[in-house]
Design an enzyme around this catalytic site. Sequence first.
Site, mmCIF file in Angstrom:
data_model
loop_
_atom_site.group_PDB
_atom_site.id
_atom_site.type_symbol
_atom_site.label_atom_id
_atom_site.label_comp_id
_atom_site.label_asym_id
_atom_site.label_seq_id
_atom_site.Cartn_x
_atom_site.Cartn_y
_atom_site.Cartn_z
ATOM 1 N N TYR A 139 0.928 -1.168 -0.034
ATOM 2 C CA TYR A 139 -0.187 -0.017 -0.034
ATOM 3 C C TYR A 139 0.873 1.436 -0.191
ATOM 4 N N GLN A 141 1.144 4.834 -0.164
ATOM 5 C CA GLN A 141 0.421 6.028 -0.034
ATOM 6 C C GLN A 141 1.566 7.137 0.543
ATOM 7 N N THR A 142 1.976 6.830 1.579
ATOM 8 C CA THR A 142 3.103 8.115 2.106
ATOM 9 C C THR A 142 4.129 8.252 1.280
ATOM 10 N N ARG A 314 9.132 -12.598 41.735
ATOM 11 C CA ARG A 314 10.049 -11.696 42.185
ATOM 12 C C ARG A 314 9.877 -11.158 43.710
ATOM 13 N N GLN A 334 3.286 -1.155 43.135
ATOM 14 C CA GLN A 334 3.157 -2.155 42.256
ATOM 15 C C GLN A 334 1.967 -2.579 41.584
ATOM 16 N N GLY A 405 15.525 -4.333 36.749
ATOM 17 C CA GLY A 405 16.722 -4.553 35.696
ATOM 18 C C GLY A 405 16.438 -5.657 34.693
ATOM 19 N N GLU A 428 -1.085 4.979 10.075
ATOM 20 C CA GLU A 428 -2.356 5.170 10.351
ATOM 21 C C GLU A 428 -2.724 6.340 10.876
ATOM 22 N N ASP A 430 -1.805 9.816 13.720
ATOM 23 C CA ASP A 430 -1.914 10.004 15.104
ATOM 24 C C ASP A 430 -2.841 11.076 15.372
HETATM 25 C C1 FFI Z 1 2.020 -15.870 6.268
HETATM 26 C C2 FFI Z 1 0.796 -15.732 5.697
HETATM 27 C C3 FFI Z 1 -0.387 -15.445 6.447
HETATM 28 C C4 FFI Z 1 -1.463 -15.112 5.444
HETATM 29 C C5 FFI Z 1 -2.663 -15.054 6.617
HETATM 30 C C6 FFI Z 1 -3.344 -13.867 6.743
HETATM 31 C C7 FFI Z 1 -2.418 -12.894 7.600
HETATM 32 C C8 FFI Z 1 -3.088 -11.374 7.678
HETATM 33 C C9 FFI Z 1 -2.551 -10.302 8.314
HETATM 34 C C10 FFI Z 1 -3.253 -9.156 8.187
HETATM 35 C C11 FFI Z 1 -3.491 -8.469 9.202
HETATM 36 C C12 FFI Z 1 -3.706 -7.105 9.078
HETATM 37 C C13 FFI Z 1 -2.580 -6.179 9.860
HETATM 38 C C14 FFI Z 1 -2.299 -4.987 9.358
HETATM 39 C C15 FFI Z 1 -0.900 -4.528 9.756
HETATM 40 C C16 FFI Z 1 -0.918 -3.209 9.841
HETATM 41 C C17 FFI Z 1 0.112 -2.701 9.372
HETATM 42 C C18 FFI Z 1 -0.077 -1.011 9.368
HETATM 43 C C19 FFI Z 1 1.045 -0.436 8.179
HETATM 44 C C20 FFI Z 1 0.590 1.073 8.273
HETATM 45 C C21 FFI Z 1 0.142 1.414 7.031
HETATM 46 C C22 FFI Z 1 -0.008 2.827 6.819
HETATM 47 O O1 FFI Z 1 0.407 3.800 7.614
HETATM 48 S S1 FFI Z 1 -0.859 3.515 5.416
HETATM 49 C C23 FFI Z 1 -0.898 5.160 5.524
HETATM 50 C C24 FFI Z 1 -1.560 5.789 6.355
HETATM 51 N N1 FFI Z 1 -1.916 7.099 6.262
HETATM 52 C C25 FFI Z 1 -2.621 7.905 7.370
HETATM 53 O O2 FFI Z 1 -3.127 7.134 8.253
HETATM 54 C C26 FFI Z 1 -2.794 9.254 6.815
HETATM 55 C C27 FFI Z 1 -3.346 9.977 7.916
HETATM 56 N N2 FFI Z 1 -3.971 11.058 7.349
HETATM 57 C C28 FFI Z 1 -5.434 11.033 7.574
HETATM 58 O O3 FFI Z 1 -6.100 9.982 7.960
HETATM 59 C C29 FFI Z 1 -6.004 12.355 7.142
HETATM 60 O O4 FFI Z 1 -6.245 13.183 8.196
HETATM 61 C C30 FFI Z 1 -7.104 12.291 6.140
HETATM 62 C C31 FFI Z 1 -8.365 11.654 6.763
HETATM 63 C C32 FFI Z 1 -6.712 11.345 4.907
HETATM 64 C C33 FFI Z 1 -7.361 13.626 5.697
HETATM 65 O O5 FFI Z 1 -8.324 13.803 4.720
HETATM 66 P P1 FFI Z 1 -8.851 15.114 4.026
HETATM 67 O O6 FFI Z 1 -7.484 15.788 3.586
HETATM 68 O O7 FFI Z 1 -9.577 14.830 3.115
HETATM 69 O O8 FFI Z 1 -9.096 16.101 5.020
HETATM 70 P P2 FFI Z 1 -10.481 16.332 6.066
HETATM 71 O O9 FFI Z 1 -9.856 16.045 7.546
HETATM 72 O O10 FFI Z 1 -11.022 17.544 5.723
HETATM 73 O O11 FFI Z 1 -11.530 15.219 5.481
HETATM 74 C C34 FFI Z 1 -12.511 15.482 4.594
HETATM 75 C C35 FFI Z 1 -13.660 14.839 5.235
HETATM 76 O O12 FFI Z 1 -13.660 13.304 5.105
HETATM 77 C C36 FFI Z 1 -13.811 12.768 6.275
HETATM 78 N N3 FFI Z 1 -12.982 11.627 6.243
HETATM 79 C C37 FFI Z 1 -11.725 11.434 6.435
HETATM 80 N N4 FFI Z 1 -11.252 10.300 6.273
HETATM 81 C C38 FFI Z 1 -12.342 9.660 6.331
HETATM 82 C C39 FFI Z 1 -12.571 8.298 6.354
HETATM 83 N N5 FFI Z 1 -11.620 7.316 6.422
HETATM 84 N N6 FFI Z 1 -13.740 7.801 6.369
HETATM 85 C C40 FFI Z 1 -14.846 8.648 6.254
HETATM 86 N N7 FFI Z 1 -14.844 9.839 6.146
HETATM 87 C C41 FFI Z 1 -13.550 10.365 6.225
HETATM 88 C C42 FFI Z 1 -13.613 13.966 7.588
HETATM 89 O O13 FFI Z 1 -14.244 13.602 8.548
HETATM 90 C C43 FFI Z 1 -14.039 14.934 6.634
HETATM 91 O O14 FFI Z 1 -15.507 15.165 6.789
HETATM 92 P P3 FFI Z 1 -16.178 16.250 6.974
HETATM 93 O O15 FFI Z 1 -16.022 17.054 5.728
HETATM 94 O O16 FFI Z 1 -17.741 15.758 6.738
HETATM 95 O O17 FFI Z 1 -15.974 17.147 7.998
HETATM 96 C C1 FAD Z 2 6.690 1.375 10.752
HETATM 97 C C2 FAD Z 2 5.803 2.299 9.727
HETATM 98 C C3 FAD Z 2 5.040 1.610 8.731
HETATM 99 C C4 FAD Z 2 4.369 2.300 7.709
HETATM 100 N N1 FAD Z 2 3.583 1.598 6.729
HETATM 101 C C5 FAD Z 2 3.121 2.466 5.721
HETATM 102 C C6 FAD Z 2 2.532 1.620 4.791
HETATM 103 O O1 FAD Z 2 2.522 0.507 4.680
HETATM 104 N N2 FAD Z 2 2.183 2.414 3.583
HETATM 105 C C7 FAD Z 2 2.115 3.964 3.797
HETATM 106 O O2 FAD Z 2 1.463 4.639 2.751
HETATM 107 N N3 FAD Z 2 2.477 4.475 4.725
HETATM 108 C C8 FAD Z 2 2.987 3.689 5.832
HETATM 109 N N4 FAD Z 2 3.715 4.307 7.017
HETATM 110 C C9 FAD Z 2 3.768 5.857 7.045
HETATM 111 C C10 FAD Z 2 2.602 6.386 7.913
HETATM 112 O O3 FAD Z 2 1.343 6.332 7.592
HETATM 113 C C11 FAD Z 2 2.794 7.971 8.322
HETATM 114 O O4 FAD Z 2 4.222 7.963 9.066
HETATM 115 C C12 FAD Z 2 1.883 8.548 9.207
HETATM 116 O O5 FAD Z 2 0.666 8.605 8.507
HETATM 117 C C13 FAD Z 2 2.416 9.854 9.835
HETATM 118 O O6 FAD Z 2 2.816 10.625 8.513
HETATM 119 P P1 FAD Z 2 4.196 11.512 8.608
HETATM 120 O O7 FAD Z 2 5.205 10.400 8.910
HETATM 121 O O8 FAD Z 2 4.399 12.149 7.402
HETATM 122 O O9 FAD Z 2 4.176 12.370 9.959
HETATM 123 P P2 FAD Z 2 3.828 13.903 9.636
HETATM 124 O O10 FAD Z 2 2.498 14.008 9.245
HETATM 125 O O11 FAD Z 2 4.814 14.820 9.303
HETATM 126 O O12 FAD Z 2 3.546 14.121 11.336
HETATM 127 C C14 FAD Z 2 4.682 14.788 12.259
HETATM 128 C C15 FAD Z 2 4.123 15.516 13.227
HETATM 129 O O13 FAD Z 2 3.190 16.521 12.926
HETATM 130 C C16 FAD Z 2 1.837 16.461 13.389
HETATM 131 N N5 FAD Z 2 0.621 16.807 12.476
HETATM 132 C C17 FAD Z 2 0.754 16.542 11.342
HETATM 133 N N6 FAD Z 2 -0.209 17.096 10.873
HETATM 134 C C18 FAD Z 2 -1.062 17.606 11.553
HETATM 135 C C19 FAD Z 2 -1.951 18.423 11.823
HETATM 136 N N7 FAD Z 2 -2.825 18.855 10.941
HETATM 137 N N8 FAD Z 2 -2.358 19.000 13.020
HETATM 138 C C20 FAD Z 2 -1.753 19.029 14.225
HETATM 139 N N9 FAD Z 2 -0.466 18.028 14.069
HETATM 140 C C21 FAD Z 2 -0.289 17.536 13.018
HETATM 141 C C22 FAD Z 2 1.989 14.844 13.843
HETATM 142 O O14 FAD Z 2 0.858 14.615 14.819
HETATM 143 C C23 FAD Z 2 3.281 14.668 14.188
HETATM 144 O O15 FAD Z 2 3.478 14.626 15.601
HETATM 145 C C24 FAD Z 2 4.472 3.499 8.044
HETATM 146 C C25 FAD Z 2 5.026 4.499 8.942
HETATM 147 C C26 FAD Z 2 5.647 3.751 9.787
HETATM 148 C C27 FAD Z 2 6.535 4.336 10.974
#
Ligand code: FFI
Ligand code: FAD
Length: 664
Positions: A139, A141-142, A314, A334, A405, A428, A430
Amino acid sequence: MADGGGEPDQLAGERATAQFDVDGMKVAWAGSRHAVEVADRMARLVASDPVFRKDTRTMLSRKELFKDTLKKAAHAWKRIVELRLTEEEANLLRLYVDQPGYVDLHWGMFVPAIKGQGTEEQQKKWLPMAYKFQIIGCYAQTELGHGSNVQGLETTATFDPSADEFVMHSPTLTSSKWWPGGLGKASTHAVVYARLITEGKDYGIHGFIVQLRSLDDHSPLPGVTLGDIGGKFGSGAYNSMDNGVLRFDHVRIPRDQMLMRLSQVTREGKYVHSDVPKQLLYGTMVYVRQTIVADASKALSRAVCIAVRYSAIRKQFGSQDGGPETQVLNYKTQQSRLFPLLASAYAYRFVGQWLKWLYTDVTQKLEAKDYSTLPEAHACTAGLKSVTTSATADAIEECRKLCGGHGYLNSSGLPELFAVYVPACTYEGDNVQVARFLMKTVAQVATGKQPVGTIAYMGNIQHLMQCKSAVNTAEDWLNPAAIKEVFEARALRMAVNCAQNISKAPSQEEGFSELSPDLLEAAVAHVQLIIVTKFIEKLQEDIPGPGVKEQLQKLCSIYALHLLHKHLGDFLSTGCITARQGALANELLGKLYAQVRPNAVALVDAFDYTDHYLGSVLGRYDGDVYPALYEEAWKDPLNETVVPDGYQEHLRPLLKQQLKLSRL
Ligand SMILES: CCCCCCCCCCCCCCCCCCCCCC(=O)SCCNC(=O)CCNC(=O)[C@H](O)C(C)(C)COP(=O)(O)OP(=O)(O)OC[C@H]1O[C@@H](n2cnc3c(N)ncnc32)[C@H](O)[C@@H]1OP(=O)(O)O
Ligand SMILES: Cc1cc2nc3c(=O)[nH]c(=O)nc-3n(C[C@H](O)[C@H](O)[C@H](O)COP(=O)(O)OP(=O)(O)OC[C@H]3O[C@@H](n4cnc5c(N)ncnc54)[C@H](O)[C@@H]3O)c2cc1C
């Protein structure tokens, strides 16, 4: 579930004092008797397979660790196919293998992105290949320059109607994809998020399926630059994952590799948006955030299991008359540091189960084109993800400190658990998106609209804005209704205060920006209310097994009252309780800790973790800690030779020189 060898069980005395049925608690924890059985079977399958050994993991070099991860993933897949495991079983197998790797992003984000954002035709084409591992996806994205701000991404996908293709390009250094897990070395494909440009217009961020590596020899395709972004925090830990960097130099993909469920580009290059809300673009993040909440309880319960068992073993200091030393678990300090974490593990488990239900419900509604609950699901997943991950990371570190320790040794399992867990706070996002949702709800309530779901309490605004808690004795805090009322009042009053202050600002955006720290606190109060409420609701269910419900009631009270104690400032400043009522809550907490004490070891046994999964000499089921610690030390590569490498070059000359000096 013990697999700790044949030593006498030093924790038997602790287990004998339990006042509840541990098997019943296992069912409550796992969700059903079936879930206990499957988890138990998968945990044993992994623990008994030598390929899944992980005891030397922290001593491996990065290259060795990565290769070991590839081996484990391939072996896990082989077992899944051979044994025809179900999805539930495969997920548990992956959990107990306990080593992050490309498979997490393949199954956890690549496949869900295609399912959620691809058309039926696209799903038919790509999913069968992904399901059979004929392709590996991630995936992407970042980028180097933008993470939280998804709209700020710079990678472009420009439509070329003459060839019916998109041209993927990384125009700047900061547009390099940076962080995606599995991208660095393993993935053959990615869902890439890029700015869609057609007919000269930028339509913002969209998802595209892009092949990155050859399916023949795994080399990057022309125009694609790929690599790993480098070592990460801690030994072992998340270094098993190949978080990667990706750049495109005008790479062409067919038009039908744009994920087209939300919007389409026609053969002529016309951009068409369907009636699906554009936020579904973020749907994969909603999905993965609910899995991250479920994972918080797993990581926290592991740390707590280690700390509780070890604290029972302990002993430090004794009675004045030379009697036996005191188990550190008997120290009130504790207990007051550890038992709220034990209660939090249960609280996160139950809220995680509920969130899974909510996600399934929303998904079914989306399929029926009902998008009404999407904002709430987004707010709940983002909010709970943020709150539970940061509390869990803090709690793992607290458990390490509680083990003194020995907790600092890799063999305790806690340093690696912390290092592998802590990025969950960052990935995902913060930010607590729930704040905006709360402000909207307050505005709607003011117009008379009745909120539903997790914000239904806001409809009770007349009562909650002016109510005073009726608690008069410490035991009054045992009443769930008393707890719920003050948590609701605190959350609502904090949200209303924010809304009132925002309305005084020159503009709403300025108000939001200025008040963002307060908004964050209001959001945390709301999320804590959800966790408390879901725990209370769990207790209204039929929970079989002697004493099980009673223990959970105590843990629920501990969870809520320790939050009340920790955030006393909020409760007092919003006038929800008096200082005396706060003191009564603290008094009750002390009594509850004493009641939990004889049950503590049994309460962590109910997590049903094997010694393999715990990976800790301190948390062994049999409690035989000291011989294990001693034995483990000798396995360190430094102990392979009695005289260390480097003696001849660096130690001996120094020592000889000292000798000469002393003779002068
Ligand atoms: C061995 C074989 C086995 C096989 C078996 C199988 C094994 C299987 C194993 C598998 C197990 C799985 C394990 C997983 C592991 C995990 C690892 C994780 C890795 C990490 C991945 C990542 O790290 S990946 C990147 C993530 N990167 C973010 O996380 C960015 C954060 N940044 C935002 O998230 C922004 O903040 C953002 C919302 C975009 C701003 O969006 P924006 O610019 O459009 O700004 P706005 O905030 O204006 O949003 C506009 C309007 O959209 C609303 N809205 C926003 N989001 C919405 C939403 N999601 N749904 C609905 N509404 C939403 C909002 O509420 C507003 O609503 P309104 O307009 O009504 O107010
Ligand atoms: C181990 C690991 C795995 C990852 N895996 C993936 C992956 O598979 N795919 C993928 O696409 N991405 C992945 N990421 C990226 C991850 O999703 C981003 O690191 C995360 O979304 C934060 O973005 P950033 O690193 O740009 O931090 P920044 O957005 O630069 O944040 C830096 C600081 O600024 C603050 N900040 C930012 N915006 C605001 C705001 N609007 N208001 C107030 N404070 C704010 C934050 O809270 C934080 O304290 C991974 C990251 C890590 C560490």
